[in-house]
Design an enzyme around this catalytic site. Structure first.
Site, mmCIF file in Angstrom:
data_model
loop_
_atom_site.group_PDB
_atom_site.id
_atom_site.type_symbol
_atom_site.label_atom_id
_atom_site.label_comp_id
_atom_site.label_asym_id
_atom_site.label_seq_id
_atom_site.Cartn_x
_atom_site.Cartn_y
_atom_site.Cartn_z
ATOM 1 N N ASP A 36 0.742 -1.145 0.095
ATOM 2 C CA ASP A 36 0.179 0.052 -0.157
ATOM 3 C C ASP A 36 0.842 1.264 0.008
ATOM 4 O O ASP A 36 0.176 2.392 0.027
ATOM 5 C CB ASP A 36 -0.820 0.201 1.187
ATOM 6 C CG ASP A 36 -0.127 0.120 2.719
ATOM 7 O OD1 ASP A 36 1.106 0.070 2.606
ATOM 8 O OD2 ASP A 36 -0.937 0.140 3.547
ATOM 9 N N GLY A 37 2.522 1.065 -0.191
ATOM 10 C CA GLY A 37 3.193 2.342 -0.196
ATOM 11 C C GLY A 37 3.780 2.693 1.152
ATOM 12 O O GLY A 37 4.590 3.519 1.316
ATOM 13 N N GLU A 38 3.325 2.023 2.086
ATOM 14 C CA GLU A 38 3.838 2.650 3.709
ATOM 15 C C GLU A 38 5.273 2.033 3.760
ATOM 16 O O GLU A 38 5.706 0.655 2.899
ATOM 17 C CB GLU A 38 3.082 1.696 4.765
ATOM 18 C CG GLU A 38 1.789 2.354 5.100
ATOM 19 C CD GLU A 38 1.442 1.651 6.308
ATOM 20 O OE1 GLU A 38 1.877 0.665 6.874
ATOM 21 O OE2 GLU A 38 0.102 2.058 6.706
ATOM 22 N N ASP A 168 21.950 34.632 -7.209
ATOM 23 C CA ASP A 168 20.947 35.401 -6.470
ATOM 24 C C ASP A 168 21.542 35.967 -5.234
ATOM 25 O O ASP A 168 22.521 35.763 -4.968
ATOM 26 C CB ASP A 168 19.461 34.559 -6.186
ATOM 27 C CG ASP A 168 19.967 33.393 -5.377
ATOM 28 O OD1 ASP A 168 21.031 33.276 -4.900
ATOM 29 O OD2 ASP A 168 19.086 32.343 -5.383
ATOM 30 N N LYS A 191 18.089 38.351 -8.644
ATOM 31 C CA LYS A 191 16.925 37.664 -9.306
ATOM 32 C C LYS A 191 15.881 37.605 -8.504
ATOM 33 O O LYS A 191 15.723 37.868 -7.146
ATOM 34 C CB LYS A 191 17.616 35.976 -9.110
ATOM 35 C CG LYS A 191 16.441 34.976 -9.236
ATOM 36 C CD LYS A 191 16.934 33.598 -8.966
ATOM 37 C CE LYS A 191 16.724 33.023 -7.665
ATOM 38 N NZ LYS A 191 17.037 31.731 -7.390
ATOM 39 N N ARG A 193 12.153 35.350 -7.706
ATOM 40 C CA ARG A 193 11.416 34.104 -8.257
ATOM 41 C C ARG A 193 9.793 34.344 -8.524
ATOM 42 O O ARG A 193 9.169 35.217 -7.731
ATOM 43 C CB ARG A 193 11.469 33.173 -7.201
ATOM 44 C CG ARG A 193 10.885 31.659 -7.549
ATOM 45 C CD ARG A 193 11.516 30.611 -6.522
ATOM 46 N NE ARG A 193 12.812 30.406 -6.764
ATOM 47 C CZ ARG A 193 13.170 29.465 -7.661
ATOM 48 N NH1 ARG A 193 12.285 29.091 -8.643
ATOM 49 N NH2 ARG A 193 14.520 29.215 -7.918
ATOM 50 N N ASP A 217 26.377 27.964 -6.492
ATOM 51 C CA ASP A 217 24.937 27.843 -5.633
ATOM 52 C C ASP A 217 25.199 26.970 -4.710
ATOM 53 O O ASP A 217 25.665 25.618 -4.946
ATOM 54 C CB ASP A 217 23.948 27.905 -6.484
ATOM 55 C CG ASP A 217 22.395 28.640 -5.985
ATOM 56 O OD1 ASP A 217 22.532 29.138 -4.888
ATOM 57 O OD2 ASP A 217 21.644 29.034 -6.912
ATOM 58 N N THR A 222 15.440 23.135 -10.533
ATOM 59 C CA THR A 222 14.968 23.169 -12.175
ATOM 60 C C THR A 222 15.901 23.780 -13.239
ATOM 61 O O THR A 222 15.734 23.705 -14.370
ATOM 62 C CB THR A 222 13.536 23.984 -12.213
ATOM 63 O OG1 THR A 222 13.867 25.355 -11.863
ATOM 64 C CG2 THR A 222 12.454 23.352 -11.152
ATOM 65 N N THR A 225 17.389 29.173 -12.172
ATOM 66 C CA THR A 225 18.203 30.158 -11.775
ATOM 67 C C THR A 225 19.429 30.444 -12.654
ATOM 68 O O THR A 225 19.789 31.453 -12.763
ATOM 69 C CB THR A 225 18.581 29.911 -10.338
ATOM 70 O OG1 THR A 225 17.391 29.989 -9.442
ATOM 71 C CG2 THR A 225 19.519 30.935 -9.629
HETATM 72 C C1 R5P Z 1 17.588 29.573 -4.201
HETATM 73 O O1 R5P Z 1 17.560 30.424 -3.456
HETATM 74 C C2 R5P Z 1 18.581 28.458 -4.254
HETATM 75 O O2 R5P Z 1 19.871 28.914 -3.838
HETATM 76 C C3 R5P Z 1 18.698 28.243 -5.680
HETATM 77 O O3 R5P Z 1 19.265 29.363 -6.349
HETATM 78 C C4 R5P Z 1 17.442 27.590 -6.345
HETATM 79 O O4 R5P Z 1 16.897 26.620 -5.322
HETATM 80 C C5 R5P Z 1 17.717 26.852 -7.473
HETATM 81 O O5 R5P Z 1 16.524 26.470 -7.977
HETATM 82 P P1 R5P Z 1 16.233 26.250 -9.551
HETATM 83 O O6 R5P Z 1 17.349 25.658 -10.080
HETATM 84 O O7 R5P Z 1 14.970 25.572 -9.543
HETATM 85 O O8 R5P Z 1 16.154 27.797 -10.063
#
Ligand code: R5P
Length: 312
Positions: A36-38, A168, A191, A193, A217, A222, A225
């Site tokens: 069941d995924g547990e 950022d 930056k 978001r 970073d 994703t 950034t």
């Molecule tokens: C955000 O402040 C983090 O330091 C990264 O810049 C961010 O989480 C990267 O996420 P993504 O690749 O989705 O932009």
């Protein structure tokens, strides 16, 4: 008190490499899912009076890997372990360390509470999104830095012509640390978001004209950034040879496609989470195993680890 290392399904390769560095094998346990995924955890050897280290990053799927960590800690505590340390090479939910709208969960705090309640005595984390996460715990948290590892991997290839870029404002301190180590100037991308998948660049501060950027970073999720930063830097006249260094390479959502379309010459990361096998990118992975093995060894023997701790 003997040392034992256990792991769930989040990154067994890293856990095995750490155990190997320490000259031991992983502790026997079964971490499985019921139909069941547990999640179900069963420690298969005695941990009574032992110093136990549970190596479990909470990379995707973060919820499942967190549950495994909690159950492993609980199982060890109930089985009589003397001390349980959660070694979390990647700590998910650290980005949710404050309420922006006022009606969001303070998820990082909830996760910290769960970890403490499960019976963990101490946490080892690597390059947390924000060091403020430590304040959500009452138990000790050792915040280890992978920066020296990644900076050494960057090497001297950018000497005289490089610029370290914070993509950022949250990455400015990190960029300054890299810059000091590599003796390069710093530039900053402002930056904002817009959503989990979309960001927008307002301005670029610092001299990037004709320079080869090293974007640093804590994590790449994703890729939005990095993509926004690269585009802004190119518009600012930087050299179209980009190096990216991130501790946690998550590569979620559209990251692969996004990054493939950018002039990234080198992408350096660690094995805090397993690398997707189908990445068509020039990824260089520096293993955290020697660093985390050293941290575990020194904590076990009660030796200082000050030189391995994040400066932020
Ligand atoms: C955000 O402040 C983090 O330091 C990264 O810049 C961010 O989480 C990267 O996420 P993504 O690749 O989705 O932009």
């Amino acid at each position: 008190m003997d040392l034992m290392i256990f792991t769930g399904n989040a990154n067994p390769a890293l856990a095995r490499a750490i155990a190997q560095q320490l000259g031991s094998a992983l502790g026997a346990c079964q971490v499985e899912r019921f139909p069941d995924g547990e999640a179900h955890v069963d420690i298969r050897e005695s941990v009574r009076a032992r110093d136990v280290y549970v190596v479990q990053p909470t990379g995707p799927p973060g919820d499942g890997h967190l549950i495994e960590l909690l159950f492993l800690a609980d199982a060890c505590r109930r089985a009589g372990a003397d001390r349980v340390t959660a070694v979390m090479p990647y700590f998910a939910y650290a980005r949710q360390d404050r309420r922006v709208s006022g009606r969001e969960a303070l998820a990082a705090r909830v996760v910290a509470d769960l970890i403490e309640t499960s019976g963990v005595d101490r946490v080892v984390a690597v390059d947390l999104h924000t060091p403020a996460v430590e304040g959500f715990f009452t138990i000790p948290l050792e915040h280890v830095s992978a920066l020296p590892l990644l900076a050494d991997a960057v090497g001297s290839t950018l000497a005289n012509r490089g610029v370290v870029v914070a993509p950022d404002l949250g990455a400015v301190k990190l960029a300054e640390h890299y810059a000091r180590r590599l003796q390069l100037p710093v530039a900053t991308v402002h930056k904002v978001r817009l959503s989990g998948e979309a960001v927008q660049v307002r301005t670029v501060g610092g001299d990037v004209q004709g320079r080869a950027p090293l974007i640093v970073d804590d994590m790449l999720s994703t890729g939005a950034t990095v993509e926004a930063a690269v585009k802004a830097l190119l518009a600012g006249g930087c050299e179209p040879t980009v190096t990216v260094a991130v501790t946690h390479g998550i590569f979620a959502g559209a990251a692969r496609q996004r990054l493939q379309e950018l002039p990234i010459a080198r992408l350096l990361t660690t094995d805090s989470v397993p690398m997707p096998s189908d990445l068509l990118l020039p990824v260089e992975v520096a293993s955290l195993a020697p660093l985390l093995a050293r941290v575990i060894r020194q904590l076990h023997y009660g030796e200082p680890i000050g030189d391995l701790i994040s400066g932020d």
